[in-house]
Design an enzyme around this catalytic site. Structure first.
Site, PDB file in Angstrom:
ATOM      1  N   SER A 148      29.056  40.089 -20.821  1.00 48.29           N
ATOM      2  CA  SER A 148      28.949  38.976 -19.955  1.00 48.29           C
ATOM      3  C   SER A 148      29.326  37.837 -20.346  1.00 48.29           C
ATOM      4  O   SER A 148      29.735  37.541 -21.767  1.00 48.29           O
ATOM      5  CB  SER A 148      27.241  38.930 -19.932  1.00 48.29           C
ATOM      6  N   TYR A 161      18.857  37.195 -24.066  1.00 45.88           N
ATOM      7  CA  TYR A 161      20.098  37.758 -23.213  1.00 45.88           C
ATOM      8  C   TYR A 161      21.200  37.515 -24.181  1.00 45.88           C
ATOM      9  O   TYR A 161      21.958  38.356 -24.192  1.00 45.88           O
ATOM     10  CB  TYR A 161      20.027  37.430 -21.677  1.00 45.88           C
ATOM     11  N   LYS A 165      23.867  39.988 -25.923  1.00 45.68           N
ATOM     12  CA  LYS A 165      25.120  40.170 -25.562  1.00 45.68           C
ATOM     13  C   LYS A 165      26.380  39.536 -26.652  1.00 45.68           C
ATOM     14  O   LYS A 165      27.481  40.251 -26.904  1.00 45.68           O
ATOM     15  CB  LYS A 165      25.737  39.324 -24.225  1.00 45.68           C
TER      16      LYS A 165
END
Length: 311
Positions: A148, A161, A165
């Site tokens: 991402s 998150y 990533k």
């Protein structure tokens, strides 16, 4: 010279998170473009996978469905062994399964943080480890890890998150170097906002892990999070647009380390990581995610508290 991979139409491709969003769109595209292609589809929802598999088989694809929870190491291992036992090989792996745990780092329970890394990082590690020996023996393979923009830039309320990533990006860089002697090529796909159920899942995650956000010191920012999907909607890509980037990564003779799948992604990364001062970048994201409102709200609350006089 290392053995080249078979043409995409002759490959066995394993896709995790294949029941919806980018994973389902990728499987649909492959089955439509390459009749006879062999796909291994993994996700938690067996019923949905079987429904999709029926559609893809009608297009001429050979489909193996393996219901898998990527947070369960034994299921991840079973996914790999089942795929190899059925098809005898796996040429390309698309690690697409993942989700976003949102909320201020202070308030996200450790169990939720552990689950975020179990799905987004450790499940990926386990599946890659299980498939490397077969890819090496067959003469090569290709691994695509769906990361991402949040794997390059960190945002308020997305700390767990982003951390997962960022970890996936570092893992991919290491694997790219370690596996190149075996003709196993590793790339990262970096989408920006995508028109999937990501934001709904993220909102549900906040509701489950932070029961009463209005009683927290971050209450002023939670309203901003609720409108995030609408505010980024005009820049969100469709799953099919991201799939076009994935297909390029699967077919490039010499795949790049990273493929951006975001409108203005290169400019954004240059501005945020190379050009602008960190303080300015921090201020932008604080305003975008409502952290400036948190500061204002907190100062007002402090001002309303009775003063304590020490004698």
């Amino acid at each position: 010279m290392p053995n080249p991979l078979p043409p995409l139409a002759q490959q066995v491709i394993l896709i995790t998170g294949a029941s919806s969003g980018i994973g389902a769109a990728l499987a649909q595209s492959l089955a439509t473009r390459y009749p006879g292609i062999r796909l291994v589809l993994a996700a938690r929802t067996a019923v949905t996978l079987e429904q999709l598999a029926t559609q893809y088989r009608q297009l001429g694809a050979e489909i193996l469905v393996v219901p898998t929870d990527m947070a369960a190491p034994e299921q991840v291992q079973t996914l790999a062994t089942t795929a190899i036992a059925h098809f005898g090989r796996v040429d390309s792996l698309v690690n697409n399964a993942g989700y976003g745990q949102m909320g201020p780092v202070e308030l996200v329970p450790i169990a939720a943080a552990q689950h975020q890394f179990a799905v987004n990082v450790l499940g990926v590690v386990g599946l890659i480890q299980a498939l490397i020996p077969t890819m090496r023996q067959q003469g090569g393979g290709r691994i695509l890890n769906i990361s991402s923009i949040a794997g390059r830039l960190a945002f308020p309320f997305g700390g767990l998150y982003s951390a997962s990533k960022f970890a996936l990006e570092g893992l991919s860089d290491t694997l790219r170097m370690e596996l190149s002697p075996f003709n196993i090529q590793v790339s990262v796909i970096e989408p920006g906002p995508v028109q999937t159920n990501f934001f709904q899942v993220a909102t549900q995650g906040v509701e489950q892990t932070i029961p009463d956000p209005q009683k927290t010191p971050y209450r002023a920012a939670f309203a901003q999070i609720e409108t995030l999907e609408q505010r980024v909607g005009d820049r969100a890509w469709s799953s099919e647009q991201v799939v076009a980037v994935i297909l390029k990564a699967l077919t490039d003779p010499v795949p790049r380390p990273r493929y951006l799948a975001a409108t203005g992604g290169r400019v954004l990364l240059f501005l945020m990581t190379k050009l602008l001062p960190t303080k300015m970048v921090d201020g932008f994201w604080q305003r975008f995610y409502g952290i400036d409102l948190v500061e204002r709200d907190w100062k007002n609350r402090l001002g309303s508290l009775p003063r304590i006089t020490v004698r």
